[in-house]
Scaffold this active site. Structure first.
Site, PDB file in Angstrom:
ATOM      1  CE  LYS A  34      -0.549   0.133   5.044  1.00 35.33           C
ATOM      2  NZ  LYS A  34      -1.500   0.175   6.171  1.00 35.33           N
ATOM      3  NE  ARG A 134      -6.275   1.294  11.960  1.00 41.17           N
ATOM      4  CZ  ARG A 134      -5.029   1.030  11.555  1.00 41.17           C
ATOM      5  NH1 ARG A 134      -4.126   2.008  11.482  1.00 41.17           N
ATOM      6  NH2 ARG A 134      -4.666  -0.207  11.242  1.00 41.17           N
ATOM      7  CE1 TYR A 280      11.419  31.861  -1.290  1.00 42.08           C
ATOM      8  CE2 TYR A 280      11.799  29.484  -1.298  1.00 42.08           C
ATOM      9  CZ  TYR A 280      11.359  30.636  -1.931  1.00 42.08           C
ATOM     10  OH  TYR A 280      10.851  30.559  -3.210  1.00 42.08           O
TER      11      TYR A 280
END
Length: 383
Positions: A34, A134, A280
């Protein structure tokens, strides 16, 4: 591409065999692919794992499962035939046609989910909630109703029953012990129902790594006439979570090999004068003359901004010519500046290792204040 990943098939196969050996002869490995194979590229890794002998693959959704099935079909070789794909996070009704078309096995935990399959034959794995809160069905009355529904439906076959441990990385965790007892109760309910699943599973990577009683689950499975699956993801790709608690159990970490190397090109080399600022908000100021390299990788590609360096050495680094090149200033969206003052051979067009030999996912995670899972899953090089 300006930055890219390379995946080692020999290392992936080695890790699969190492996990299988650690899990024992009574267990079959379910290779979790996954999240784009944890950032490694699922269309690349799924066929590699099948060639290495994986008979089960785990995905999040039916869409992901369909992509894996297509990738397996595009690869030649008989080893891809018969590979099972478990959809681990449940499905919703719109996904059912794809699930049936691509022969995917869904995880279910409610009666409502089961009724979605009334018109289509399907093999399911029931998840039991033993403490994660869950997804999953609670042992007791809810599980009894679910099993009764499966028994009544001619189109649904109970192929597997499983649970998921909350803290398997904690050696000797009392929470894990409590979950084991609840799962035993659930499997006793399954046995009394007369249903006979083919597979029983609970262990993930850390559970294999820290198992104090490796015979526990196979023994339970045999009592149902079932076989044992071990769901492993992180270890497949060469990483584990550091165990917590008392040592003394065999660990996988030293026997695994990281599978992924993430690389980026050097776009430019320039000299800085003392006092020049980098990036930055000018968070880095050169304390003296320096030589820096500009890399074609940034946070849009998954390089965590927390790896930015405000002084040379307090952030992350890349490897260039086998030496550490510390990150200077804030990491930009697609660009990163590194210190190569001590690497005189550095040139435009060189290739830096962003993640690989000399710089690990565990080191990125430590600096970024997260876990290796998030580092790996976040890699998505921009074209």
């Amino acid at each position: 591409m300006n930055n890219w990943i390379e995946v080692s098939e020999p290392r992936l196969g080695h890790n699969l065999r190492t996990i299988a050996a650690a899990a024992g002869p009574d267990a079959t490995v379910l290779a979790v692919v996954k999240a784009n194979a944890y950032g490694h590229g699922v269309s690349t890794c799924a066929p590699m794992l099948a060639r290495a002998g994986a008979r089960w693959l785990g995905v999040t959704s039916a869409q992901e499962g369909a992509a894996v099935r297509v990738a397996l079909g595009a690869a030649s070789g008989a080893e891809h035939a018969g590979v099972r794909i478990l959809v681990m996070s449940g499905v919703l009704p719109p996904a059912i046609p794809a699930l049936i078309e691509h022969d995917l096995t869904p995880v279910v935990w409610t009666v409502e989910q089961l009724r979605w399959f009334a018109a289509a034959p399907v093999r399911v794995h029931v998840e039991v909630d033993t403490g994660m809160s869950r997804q999953g069905v609670k042992p007791g009355a809810d599980l009894e109703a679910l099993l009764a529904e499966i028994a009544e439906q001619a189109t649904v076959q109970l192929d597997g029953v499983f649970t998921h441990f909350v803290s398997s990385e904690v050696v000797g965790s009392p929470i894990t012990t409590h979950q084991q007892r609840l799962f035993e109760q659930a499997l006793a309910q399954v046995a009394r129902s007369g249903l006979r699943p083919a597979w029983v599973h609970a262990a993930n990577t850390s559970a294999v790594d820290n198992a104090a009683d490796p015979a526990w689950l196979p023994s339970l499975a045999r009592s149902l006439g079932a076989r044992t699956l071990v769901r492993t993801g992180l270890a497949l790709y060469g990483h584990t979570l550091a165990p917590e608690g008392e040592p003394g159990h065999p660990h996988l970490h030293d026997r695994l090999k990281p599978v992924l190397t993430w690389k980026a090109g050097v776009l430019d080399i320039r000299d800085l004068a003392g006092g020049d600022r980098v990036g930055y908000n000018a968070t880095f100021t050169a304390p003296s003359p320096m030589r820096v390299a500009l890399l074609s990788v940034g946070y849009a590609d998954g390089l965590r901004r927390e790896l930015s360096g405000h002084t040379s050495g307090d952030g992350g680094w890349v490897m260039l010519h086998g030496k550490r090149a510390p990150i200077l200033g804030r990491i930009s969206m697609n660009l990163t500046t590194v210190d190569v003052t001590h690497i005189p051979e550095a040139r435009t067009g060189d290739v830096a290792v962003v993640l690989g030999r000399g710089v690990s996912a565990e080191e990125h995670a430590r600096i970024a204040g997260t876990i290796p899972y998030e580092i790996l899953c976040g890699i998505h090089p921009c074209p």
